[in-house]
Design a protein around this motif. Structure first.
Motif, PDB file in Angstrom:
ATOM      1  N   LEU A   6       6.891   7.138   3.455  1.00 43.42           N
ATOM      2  CA  LEU A   6       6.562   8.107   4.502  1.00 43.42           C
ATOM      3  C   LEU A   6       6.485   7.437   5.865  1.00 43.42           C
ATOM      4  O   LEU A   6       6.819   8.038   6.882  1.00 43.42           O
ATOM      5  CB  LEU A   6       5.241   8.798   4.175  1.00 43.42           C
ATOM      6  CG  LEU A   6       5.269   9.659   2.917  1.00 43.42           C
ATOM      7  CD1 LEU A   6       3.879  10.167   2.586  1.00 43.42           C
ATOM      8  CD2 LEU A   6       6.228  10.818   3.083  1.00 43.42           C
ATOM      9  N   TYR A   7       6.003   6.188   5.881  1.00 39.86           N
ATOM     10  CA  TYR A   7       5.917   5.406   7.114  1.00 39.86           C
ATOM     11  C   TYR A   7       6.498   4.024   6.869  1.00 39.86           C
ATOM     12  O   TYR A   7       6.353   3.459   5.794  1.00 39.86           O
ATOM     13  CB  TYR A   7       4.459   5.232   7.572  1.00 39.86           C
ATOM     14  CG  TYR A   7       3.829   6.476   8.117  1.00 39.86           C
ATOM     15  CD1 TYR A   7       4.000   6.848   9.448  1.00 39.86           C
ATOM     16  CD2 TYR A   7       3.041   7.287   7.306  1.00 39.86           C
ATOM     17  CE1 TYR A   7       3.408   7.994   9.948  1.00 39.86           C
ATOM     18  CE2 TYR A   7       2.450   8.434   7.798  1.00 39.86           C
ATOM     19  CZ  TYR A   7       2.639   8.781   9.123  1.00 39.86           C
ATOM     20  OH  TYR A   7       2.051   9.910   9.615  1.00 39.86           O
ATOM     21  N   ASN A   8       7.169   3.494   7.899  1.00 37.75           N
ATOM     22  CA  ASN A   8       7.568   2.098   7.938  1.00 37.75           C
ATOM     23  C   ASN A   8       6.702   1.462   9.006  1.00 37.75           C
ATOM     24  O   ASN A   8       6.262   2.146   9.932  1.00 37.75           O
ATOM     25  CB  ASN A   8       9.039   1.943   8.332  1.00 37.75           C
ATOM     26  CG  ASN A   8       9.961   2.770   7.459  1.00 37.75           C
ATOM     27  OD1 ASN A   8      10.587   3.687   7.936  1.00 37.75           O
ATOM     28  ND2 ASN A   8      10.036   2.447   6.189  1.00 37.75           N
ATOM     29  N   GLN A  68      -5.844   5.714  -8.000  1.00 34.00           N
ATOM     30  CA  GLN A  68      -4.834   6.632  -7.491  1.00 34.00           C
ATOM     31  C   GLN A  68      -5.499   7.743  -6.692  1.00 34.00           C
ATOM     32  O   GLN A  68      -6.486   8.327  -7.122  1.00 34.00           O
ATOM     33  CB  GLN A  68      -4.035   7.213  -8.651  1.00 34.00           C
ATOM     34  CG  GLN A  68      -2.912   8.094  -8.225  1.00 34.00           C
ATOM     35  CD  GLN A  68      -2.052   8.531  -9.400  1.00 34.00           C
ATOM     36  OE1 GLN A  68      -2.169   7.996 -10.490  1.00 34.00           O
ATOM     37  NE2 GLN A  68      -1.209   9.507  -9.180  1.00 34.00           N
ATOM     38  N   ASP A  69      -4.941   8.029  -5.501  1.00 31.86           N
ATOM     39  CA  ASP A  69      -5.467   9.068  -4.623  1.00 31.86           C
ATOM     40  C   ASP A  69      -4.293   9.683  -3.867  1.00 31.86           C
ATOM     41  O   ASP A  69      -3.474   8.959  -3.299  1.00 31.86           O
ATOM     42  CB  ASP A  69      -6.477   8.462  -3.648  1.00 31.86           C
ATOM     43  CG  ASP A  69      -7.188   9.506  -2.799  1.00 31.86           C
ATOM     44  OD1 ASP A  69      -6.718  10.654  -2.723  1.00 31.86           O
ATOM     45  OD2 ASP A  69      -8.218   9.162  -2.206  1.00 31.86           O
ATOM     46  N   THR A 116      10.211 -12.098   2.893  1.00 37.20           N
ATOM     47  CA  THR A 116       9.632 -12.813   1.767  1.00 37.20           C
ATOM     48  C   THR A 116       8.362 -12.097   1.330  1.00 37.20           C
ATOM     49  O   THR A 116       7.443 -11.912   2.135  1.00 37.20           O
ATOM     50  CB  THR A 116       9.288 -14.267   2.167  1.00 37.20           C
ATOM     51  OG1 THR A 116      10.456 -14.885   2.701  1.00 37.20           O
ATOM     52  CG2 THR A 116       8.781 -15.051   0.977  1.00 37.20           C
ATOM     53  N   LEU A 117       8.299 -11.705   0.069  1.00 30.58           N
ATOM     54  CA  LEU A 117       7.122 -11.033  -0.466  1.00 30.58           C
ATOM     55  C   LEU A 117       5.934 -11.994  -0.453  1.00 30.58           C
ATOM     56  O   LEU A 117       6.058 -13.150  -0.853  1.00 30.58           O
ATOM     57  CB  LEU A 117       7.385 -10.562  -1.886  1.00 30.58           C
ATOM     58  CG  LEU A 117       6.293  -9.724  -2.534  1.00 30.58           C
ATOM     59  CD1 LEU A 117       6.140  -8.397  -1.810  1.00 30.58           C
ATOM     60  CD2 LEU A 117       6.624  -9.491  -3.990  1.00 30.58           C
ATOM     61  N   VAL A 118       4.792 -11.537   0.047  1.00 33.83           N
ATOM     62  CA  VAL A 118       3.555 -12.330   0.036  1.00 33.83           C
ATOM     63  C   VAL A 118       2.503 -11.546  -0.742  1.00 33.83           C
ATOM     64  O   VAL A 118       2.632 -10.339  -0.949  1.00 33.83           O
ATOM     65  CB  VAL A 118       3.051 -12.653   1.466  1.00 33.83           C
ATOM     66  CG1 VAL A 118       4.065 -13.476   2.236  1.00 33.83           C
ATOM     67  CG2 VAL A 118       2.702 -11.393   2.231  1.00 33.83           C
ATOM     68  N   ASN A 119       1.466 -12.240  -1.174  1.00 34.63           N
ATOM     69  CA  ASN A 119       0.361 -11.554  -1.839  1.00 34.63           C
ATOM     70  C   ASN A 119      -0.372 -10.734  -0.800  1.00 34.63           C
ATOM     71  O   ASN A 119      -0.736 -11.237   0.257  1.00 34.63           O
ATOM     72  CB  ASN A 119      -0.595 -12.551  -2.487  1.00 34.63           C
ATOM     73  CG  ASN A 119       0.014 -13.205  -3.692  1.00 34.63           C
ATOM     74  OD1 ASN A 119       0.881 -12.652  -4.336  1.00 34.63           O
ATOM     75  ND2 ASN A 119      -0.445 -14.403  -3.997  1.00 34.63           N
ATOM     76  N   GLY A 120      -0.585  -9.482  -1.119  1.00 31.70           N
ATOM     77  CA  GLY A 120      -1.312  -8.636  -0.194  1.00 31.70           C
ATOM     78  C   GLY A 120      -0.963  -7.182  -0.383  1.00 31.70           C
ATOM     79  O   GLY A 120      -0.002  -6.824  -1.065  1.00 31.70           O
ATOM     80  N   VAL A 121      -1.761  -6.365   0.257  1.00 29.18           N
ATOM     81  CA  VAL A 121      -1.579  -4.927   0.155  1.00 29.18           C
ATOM     82  C   VAL A 121      -2.078  -4.284   1.452  1.00 29.18           C
ATOM     83  O   VAL A 121      -2.969  -4.801   2.116  1.00 29.18           O
ATOM     84  CB  VAL A 121      -2.325  -4.357  -1.079  1.00 29.18           C
ATOM     85  CG1 VAL A 121      -3.820  -4.504  -0.942  1.00 29.18           C
ATOM     86  CG2 VAL A 121      -1.944  -2.931  -1.366  1.00 29.18           C
ATOM     87  N   CYS A 122      -1.465  -3.163   1.797  1.00 21.71           N
ATOM     88  CA  CYS A 122      -1.891  -2.355   2.936  1.00 21.71           C
ATOM     89  C   CYS A 122      -2.196  -0.968   2.387  1.00 21.71           C
ATOM     90  O   CYS A 122      -1.381  -0.390   1.665  1.00 21.71           O
ATOM     91  CB  CYS A 122      -0.778  -2.305   3.973  1.00 21.71           C
ATOM     92  SG  CYS A 122      -1.186  -1.310   5.412  1.00 21.71           S
ATOM     93  N   ILE A 123      -3.374  -0.442   2.729  1.00 23.96           N
ATOM     94  CA  ILE A 123      -3.820   0.855   2.226  1.00 23.96           C
ATOM     95  C   ILE A 123      -4.173   1.743   3.423  1.00 23.96           C
ATOM     96  O   ILE A 123      -5.038   1.391   4.222  1.00 23.96           O
ATOM     97  CB  ILE A 123      -5.046   0.698   1.300  1.00 23.96           C
ATOM     98  CG1 ILE A 123      -4.702  -0.240   0.143  1.00 23.96           C
ATOM     99  CG2 ILE A 123      -5.512   2.049   0.801  1.00 23.96           C
ATOM    100  CD1 ILE A 123      -5.900  -0.639  -0.693  1.00 23.96           C
ATOM    101  N   PHE A 124      -3.499   2.888   3.536  1.00 23.24           N
ATOM    102  CA  PHE A 124      -3.689   3.806   4.657  1.00 23.24           C
ATOM    103  C   PHE A 124      -4.290   5.105   4.149  1.00 23.24           C
ATOM    104  O   PHE A 124      -3.646   5.863   3.428  1.00 23.24           O
ATOM    105  CB  PHE A 124      -2.351   4.056   5.344  1.00 23.24           C
ATOM    106  CG  PHE A 124      -2.397   5.036   6.483  1.00 23.24           C
ATOM    107  CD1 PHE A 124      -3.494   5.153   7.312  1.00 23.24           C
ATOM    108  CD2 PHE A 124      -1.305   5.838   6.753  1.00 23.24           C
ATOM    109  CE1 PHE A 124      -3.522   6.044   8.367  1.00 23.24           C
ATOM    110  CE2 PHE A 124      -1.310   6.734   7.804  1.00 23.24           C
ATOM    111  CZ  PHE A 124      -2.420   6.843   8.612  1.00 23.24           C
ATOM    112  N   GLY A 125      -5.547   5.374   4.545  1.00 25.35           N
ATOM    113  CA  GLY A 125      -6.221   6.619   4.191  1.00 25.35           C
ATOM    114  C   GLY A 125      -5.823   7.714   5.167  1.00 25.35           C
ATOM    115  O   GLY A 125      -6.180   7.647   6.347  1.00 25.35           O
ATOM    116  N   LEU A 126      -5.096   8.704   4.688  1.00 28.76           N
ATOM    117  CA  LEU A 126      -4.612   9.772   5.559  1.00 28.76           C
ATOM    118  C   LEU A 126      -5.739  10.668   6.063  1.00 28.76           C
ATOM    119  O   LEU A 126      -5.710  11.123   7.202  1.00 28.76           O
ATOM    120  CB  LEU A 126      -3.568  10.614   4.823  1.00 28.76           C
ATOM    121  CG  LEU A 126      -2.288   9.885   4.418  1.00 28.76           C
ATOM    122  CD1 LEU A 126      -1.453  10.757   3.496  1.00 28.76           C
ATOM    123  CD2 LEU A 126      -1.511   9.496   5.652  1.00 28.76           C
ATOM    124  N   ALA A 127      -6.731  10.928   5.218  1.00 25.97           N
ATOM    125  CA  ALA A 127      -7.811  11.847   5.583  1.00 25.97           C
ATOM    126  C   ALA A 127      -8.706  11.275   6.675  1.00 25.97           C
ATOM    127  O   ALA A 127      -9.035  11.963   7.645  1.00 25.97           O
ATOM    128  CB  ALA A 127      -8.636  12.192   4.353  1.00 25.97           C
TER     129      ALA A 127
END
Length: 155
Positions: free
Chosen positions: A33-35, A75-76, A95-106
């Motif tokens: 949905l977003y880049n 899951q949400d 290059t893939l790195v360890n990590g995550v990005c989490i975006f709360g839409l609400a």
């Protein structure tokens, strides 16, 4: 060691994916949905993110570290997720790195965790996401921005 570090200057720019839903191969659809980009000031490093709903994101997990991350995430439907890739602008290599990005839409919050040993980045951030002003005549302006620093001082 991973720490919550608000002193490391970070800017996250999110762009609506204009190619969402189009195909890039037989039976393959663009689902992000977003880049976006994550820029860290010191050390100077850029990361690339593509924010997906949980199911599409979870199906991209390949490494053991990603599988461990999946086990700790709930899951949400109001949350988008992305794995993180370091981007080298000279070679255009990702290059893939360890990590995550989490975006709360609400609640428009962004959580970023990056563990990149090669660049000596091992931090976590919690940021508020704001809408950007629309720049006239510019197709490269992000729709959303999250930062913990003044971007006018960014050099």
């Amino acid at each position: 060691m991973l720490t919550q570090n608000d002193t490391t200057a970070l800017a996250v720019r999110l762009f609506e994916n204009k190619t969402y839903g189009t195909t890039y191969g037989k039976g393959l659809y663009r689902r992000a949905l977003y880049n976006g980009t994550i820029d860290i000031k010191t050390p100077v490093v850029k990361y690339i993110i593509d924010l997906f709903p949980y199911q599409e994101w979870a199906h991209q997990a390949r490494t053991d570290a990603q599988m461990v991350t999946l086990e700790s995430i709930t899951q949400d439907s109001n949350v988008l997720f992305s794995w993180i890739q370091r981007y080298d602008p000279l070679t255009k290599k990702k290059t893939l790195v360890n990590g995550v990005c989490i975006f709360g839409l609400a609640d428009k919050t962004l959580q970023v965790v990056i563990e990149d040993e090669a660049m000596a980045v091992a931090d976590g951030w919690a940021l508020d996401v704001r809408s950007c002003r629309v720049a006239r005549g510019s197709n490269r302006s992000p729709q959303l921005l999250a930062t913990n620093t003044d971007l006018e001082q960014w050099a």
